[in-house]
Design a protein around this motif. Structure first.
Motif, PDB file in Angstrom:
ATOM      1  N   PRO A   1       0.898  -0.837   0.505  1.00 12.36           N
ATOM      2  CA  PRO A   1      -0.196   0.200  -0.124  1.00 12.36           C
ATOM      3  C   PRO A   1       0.747   1.413   0.022  1.00 12.36           C
ATOM      4  CG  PRO A   1       0.195  -0.725   2.028  1.00 12.36           C
ATOM      5  CD  PRO A   1       1.205  -2.064   1.120  1.00 12.36           C
ATOM      6  N   ASN A   2       2.370   0.932  -0.029  1.00 14.12           N
ATOM      7  CA  ASN A   2       2.709   1.967   0.150  1.00 14.12           C
ATOM      8  C   ASN A   2       3.225   2.237  -1.433  1.00 14.12           C
ATOM      9  OD1 ASN A   2       2.252   2.657   3.342  1.00 14.12           O
ATOM     10  ND2 ASN A   2       4.393   0.797   3.108  1.00 14.12           N
ATOM     11  N   VAL A   3       3.212   2.040  -2.348  1.00 17.33           N
ATOM     12  CA  VAL A   3       3.711   2.150  -3.842  1.00 17.33           C
ATOM     13  C   VAL A   3       3.135   3.119  -4.301  1.00 17.33           C
ATOM     14  CG1 VAL A   3       4.586   1.456  -5.597  1.00 17.33           C
ATOM     15  CG2 VAL A   3       5.404   0.262  -3.721  1.00 17.33           C
ATOM     16  N   ASP A   4       3.583   4.267  -4.792  1.00 15.06           N
ATOM     17  CA  ASP A   4       2.372   4.757  -5.752  1.00 15.06           C
ATOM     18  C   ASP A   4       2.981   4.980  -7.137  1.00 15.06           C
ATOM     19  OD1 ASP A   4       0.261   6.707  -6.840  1.00 15.06           O
ATOM     20  OD2 ASP A   4       2.006   8.215  -6.356  1.00 15.06           O
ATOM     21  N   HIS A   5       2.258   4.445  -8.410  1.00 20.06           N
ATOM     22  CA  HIS A   5       2.684   3.973  -9.488  1.00 20.06           C
ATOM     23  C   HIS A   5       1.989   4.733 -10.650  1.00 20.06           C
ATOM     24  CE1 HIS A   5       0.363   0.199  -8.672  1.00 20.06           C
ATOM     25  NE2 HIS A   5       0.311  -0.391  -9.921  1.00 20.06           N
ATOM     26  N   SER A   6       2.813   4.162 -11.896  1.00 16.56           N
ATOM     27  CA  SER A   6       1.905   4.828 -12.536  1.00 16.56           C
ATOM     28  C   SER A   6       2.588   4.125 -13.774  1.00 16.56           C
ATOM     29  CB  SER A   6       1.552   5.184 -12.635  1.00 16.56           C
ATOM     30  OG  SER A   6       2.343   6.695 -13.377  1.00 16.56           O
ATOM     31  N   TYR A   7       1.780   3.490 -15.020  1.00 24.22           N
ATOM     32  CA  TYR A   7       2.853   2.669 -16.377  1.00 24.22           C
ATOM     33  C   TYR A   7       1.717   3.420 -17.491  1.00 24.22           C
ATOM     34  CZ  TYR A   7       3.489  -0.944 -13.320  1.00 24.22           C
ATOM     35  OH  TYR A   7       4.265  -1.675 -12.535  1.00 24.22           O
ATOM     36  N   ARG A   8       2.770   3.775 -18.679  1.00 19.49           N
ATOM     37  CA  ARG A   8       2.082   4.786 -19.254  1.00 19.49           C
ATOM     38  C   ARG A   8       3.472   4.095 -20.629  1.00 19.49           C
ATOM     39  NH1 ARG A   8       4.239   9.450 -21.276  1.00 19.49           N
ATOM     40  NH2 ARG A   8       5.553  10.267 -19.728  1.00 19.49           N
ATOM     41  N   ALA A   9       2.621   3.910 -22.224  1.00 22.40           N
ATOM     42  CA  ALA A   9       4.091   3.877 -22.929  1.00 22.40           C
ATOM     43  C   ALA A   9       3.519   4.569 -24.382  1.00 22.40           C
ATOM     44  CB  ALA A   9       3.260   2.216 -23.377  1.00 22.40           C
ATOM     45  N   GLU A  10       4.366   5.046 -24.970  1.00 27.13           N
ATOM     46  CA  GLU A  10       4.166   5.876 -26.483  1.00 27.13           C
ATOM     47  C   GLU A  10       5.293   5.207 -27.359  1.00 27.13           C
ATOM     48  OE1 GLU A  10       6.283   9.564 -25.209  1.00 27.13           O
ATOM     49  OE2 GLU A  10       4.671  10.264 -23.796  1.00 27.13           O
ATOM     50  N   GLY A  11       4.971   4.483 -28.133  1.00 29.43           N
ATOM     51  CA  GLY A  11       4.665   2.988 -29.593  1.00 29.43           C
ATOM     52  C   GLY A  11       6.195   1.767 -28.321  1.00 29.43           C
TER      53      GLY A  11
END
Length: 108
Positions: A11-21
């Motif tokens: 619960p202590n991890v704030d994360h995000s993923y995104r791709a560009e190509g």
């Protein structure tokens, strides 16, 4: 880019993923790093160096030109229903939480 999210409780991890190509951008607790898989031949790679506090990138593989990355999919505490939250809205949030605890494939 396809991603396989492997559940990890923290619960202590704030994360995000995104791709560009074929470039994967990952942010963990405010720190961002990018992984460029442009030109990667078919096959698999692992053991990625990163400045992230926790590197969630487990593996990258390419087959027939399609890139798939395996990432940690962190989740935290189970949601609690707010006093003014409708049952329907809470059930939707709870279903999203339950989904986050399963290995799943998503498109980034």
């Amino acid at each position: 880019m396809k991603a396989i999210l492997t559940p990890q409780n923290n619960p202590n991890v704030d994360h995000s993923y995104r791709a560009e190509g074929d470039v994967l951008h990952i942010t963990v607790n405010g720190v961002e790093d990018s992984f460029d898989f442009t030109g990667m031949p078919d096959g698999a790679a692992s053991g990625f160096d990163s400045d992230l506090p926790i590197n969630p990138l487990i593996q990258a593989s390419k087959a027939d030109g399609v890139l798939t990355v395996t990432l940690l999919g962190w989740y935290g505490y189970a949601p609690e229903q707010g006093q003014e939250e409708s049952d329907e809205d809470f059930q939707e949030r709870l279903a999203e939480y339950e989904l986050s605890k399963t290995e799943r494939e998503v498109t980034l």
